[in-house]
Design an enzyme around this catalytic site. Structure first.
Site, PDB file in Angstrom:
ATOM      1  N   LYS A  87       0.712  -1.219  -0.092  1.00  0.00           N
ATOM      2  CA  LYS A  87      -0.058   0.087  -0.081  1.00  0.00           C
ATOM      3  C   LYS A  87       0.838   1.208  -0.089  1.00  0.00           C
ATOM      4  O   LYS A  87       1.795   1.471   0.645  1.00  0.00           O
ATOM      5  CB  LYS A  87      -0.930   0.072   1.184  1.00  0.00           C
ATOM      6  CG  LYS A  87      -1.816   1.330   1.649  1.00  0.00           C
ATOM      7  CD  LYS A  87      -2.833   1.485   0.843  1.00  0.00           C
ATOM      8  CE  LYS A  87      -3.806   2.379   1.051  1.00  0.00           C
ATOM      9  NZ  LYS A  87      -4.491   2.428   2.433  1.00  0.00           N
ATOM     10  N   VAL A  88       0.717   2.370  -1.160  1.00  0.00           N
ATOM     11  CA  VAL A  88       1.608   3.477  -0.951  1.00  0.00           C
ATOM     12  C   VAL A  88       0.435   4.680  -1.436  1.00  0.00           C
ATOM     13  O   VAL A  88      -0.725   4.269  -1.728  1.00  0.00           O
ATOM     14  CB  VAL A  88       2.623   3.322  -2.053  1.00  0.00           C
ATOM     15  CG1 VAL A  88       3.391   2.238  -1.870  1.00  0.00           C
ATOM     16  CG2 VAL A  88       2.121   3.217  -3.554  1.00  0.00           C
ATOM     17  N   SER A  89       1.044   5.765  -1.201  1.00  0.00           N
ATOM     18  CA  SER A  89       0.236   6.784  -1.748  1.00  0.00           C
ATOM     19  C   SER A  89       0.136   6.960  -3.285  1.00  0.00           C
ATOM     20  O   SER A  89       1.140   6.648  -3.903  1.00  0.00           O
ATOM     21  CB  SER A  89       0.940   8.389  -1.346  1.00  0.00           C
ATOM     22  OG  SER A  89       0.766   8.151   0.094  1.00  0.00           O
TER      23      SER A  89
ATOM     24  N   THR B  46      -0.041  11.713  -0.924  1.00  0.00           N
ATOM     25  CA  THR B  46      -1.221  12.447  -1.553  1.00  0.00           C
ATOM     26  C   THR B  46      -1.565  13.716  -0.934  1.00  0.00           C
ATOM     27  O   THR B  46      -1.788  14.635  -1.503  1.00  0.00           O
ATOM     28  CB  THR B  46      -2.676  11.727  -1.832  1.00  0.00           C
ATOM     29  OG1 THR B  46      -1.979  10.119  -2.427  1.00  0.00           O
ATOM     30  CG2 THR B  46      -3.508  12.241  -2.885  1.00  0.00           C
ATOM     31  N   ALA B  47      -1.719  13.599   0.288  1.00  0.00           N
ATOM     32  CA  ALA B  47      -2.190  14.803   1.178  1.00  0.00           C
ATOM     33  C   ALA B  47      -1.073  15.968   1.106  1.00  0.00           C
ATOM     34  O   ALA B  47      -1.503  17.143   0.682  1.00  0.00           O
ATOM     35  CB  ALA B  47      -2.234  14.375   2.725  1.00  0.00           C
TER      36      ALA B  47
ATOM     37  N   HIS C  15      -7.113  10.466   7.309  1.00  0.00           N
ATOM     38  CA  HIS C  15      -7.974   9.366   7.849  1.00  0.00           C
ATOM     39  C   HIS C  15      -8.908   9.626   8.961  1.00  0.00           C
ATOM     40  O   HIS C  15      -9.378  10.681   8.696  1.00  0.00           O
ATOM     41  CB  HIS C  15      -6.774   8.246   8.090  1.00  0.00           C
ATOM     42  CG  HIS C  15      -6.115   7.620   6.996  1.00  0.00           C
ATOM     43  ND1 HIS C  15      -6.818   7.304   5.757  1.00  0.00           N
ATOM     44  CD2 HIS C  15      -5.053   6.825   6.734  1.00  0.00           C
ATOM     45  CE1 HIS C  15      -6.383   6.890   4.819  1.00  0.00           C
ATOM     46  NE2 HIS C  15      -5.038   6.513   5.498  1.00  0.00           N
TER      47      HIS C  15
END
Length: 267
Positions: free
Chosen positions: A52-54, A104-105, A145
């Site tokens: 899992k990655v951005s 991404t943020a 989140h």
């Protein structure tokens, strides 16, 4: 096969069945847990099978990994928030804490802030951001989140909901976290089938994963966990589809045009 995901409820809920040998035909899985800013780096330095990655990290990873059309976090009304102790007109000259420089943020914040020039940007462990803003260590903090459900407890206010900004600007959903399969090591089509079955089993009986999810939820209350899963595990988790892929291309193409990331291929 190894699987590297975050300990967040959306990941543990999604991957419970796969991690526990409940998906027919899937191999035994060894799971590693790390925050997404860490997995973004591990995907570069380690040989990870599924990770899992951005989405923001994809331009640096697609030579080694293939994006899978399921298992990740993408949606509407689920974007990052920029928080402060009081309303702000600008982040010029401010100290800003972010959860990772390839998240991404952070990419959304850079697109949003345009020519603004913070005094400093500091990468901070996610759990330290809200306390750090509340005690004045930082003037503002970028959170993701479950923080959207609990930030008022820290006496903080939302300066901007970057998800709302992105959706109103582009009309696209927000691409947050992606699942990648290592090229030459994992059959991407087979992995897609295993993950989709894991998602279906999680939805069919949420009680089966509850103990596992709570064990990794960093002391979140049950109602926060439930809100988190409802928001981040959605139809795009099962299948990105044309709209999901369009959102990913929209984000990365816009960021590449702004000179913030390399141009991405194979999407």
């Amino acid at each position: 096969m190894n699987l590297t995901i975050s300990p967040c409820p959306n990941d543990t809920f999604t991957f419970h069945a796969l991690a526990h040998g409940l998906v027919p035909g899937a191999p035994t899985v060894e799971v590693r847990y790390a925050d997404v800013d860490v997995t973004n780096t591990l995907a570069v330095t380690d040989d990870l099978d599924l990770v899992k990655v951005s989405y923001a990290a994809l331009p640096w990873l697609l030579d080694r990994y293939e994006l899978l059309p399921c298992g990740g976090a993408l949606g509407r009304g689920c974007g990052p928030l920029l928080l402060a102790r009081s309303a702000l007109r600008s982040i010029d000259g401010l100290r800003v804490a972010v959860p990772g420089d390839r998240t991404t943020a952070y990419l959304l914040m850079r697109l949003w802030m345009g020519s603004a020039s913070p005094a400093s940007i500091e990468v901070v462990p996610f759990a330290s951001i809200m306390p750090g803003v509340a005690d004045g260590t930082y003037d503002a903090g970028l959170v993701i989140h479950e923080a959207r459900f609990v930030y008022p407890r820290f006496g903080l206010t939302s300066v901007v909901d970057l998800g709302e900004w992105w959706e109103s600007t582009t009309g696209l959903p927000i691409p947050l976290g992606a699942i990648l399969a290592r090229r030459g090591a994992v059959d991407a089509a087979a992995a897609t089938g295993w993950i989709r079955e894991s998602v279906r089993r999680a939805w069919a009986d949420p009680s089966l994963s509850r103990e596992y999810v709570l064990a990794h939820a960093q002391e979140m209350e049950q109602d926060v966990v439930d809100q988190h899963i409802k928001l981040y595990v959605n139809e795009f988790t099962h299948d990105l589809g044309d709209e999901g892929y369009g959102a990913v291309r929209g984000l990365l193409n816009r960021a590449a045009d702004a000179g913030l990331v390399p141009a991405a291929s194979d999407l």
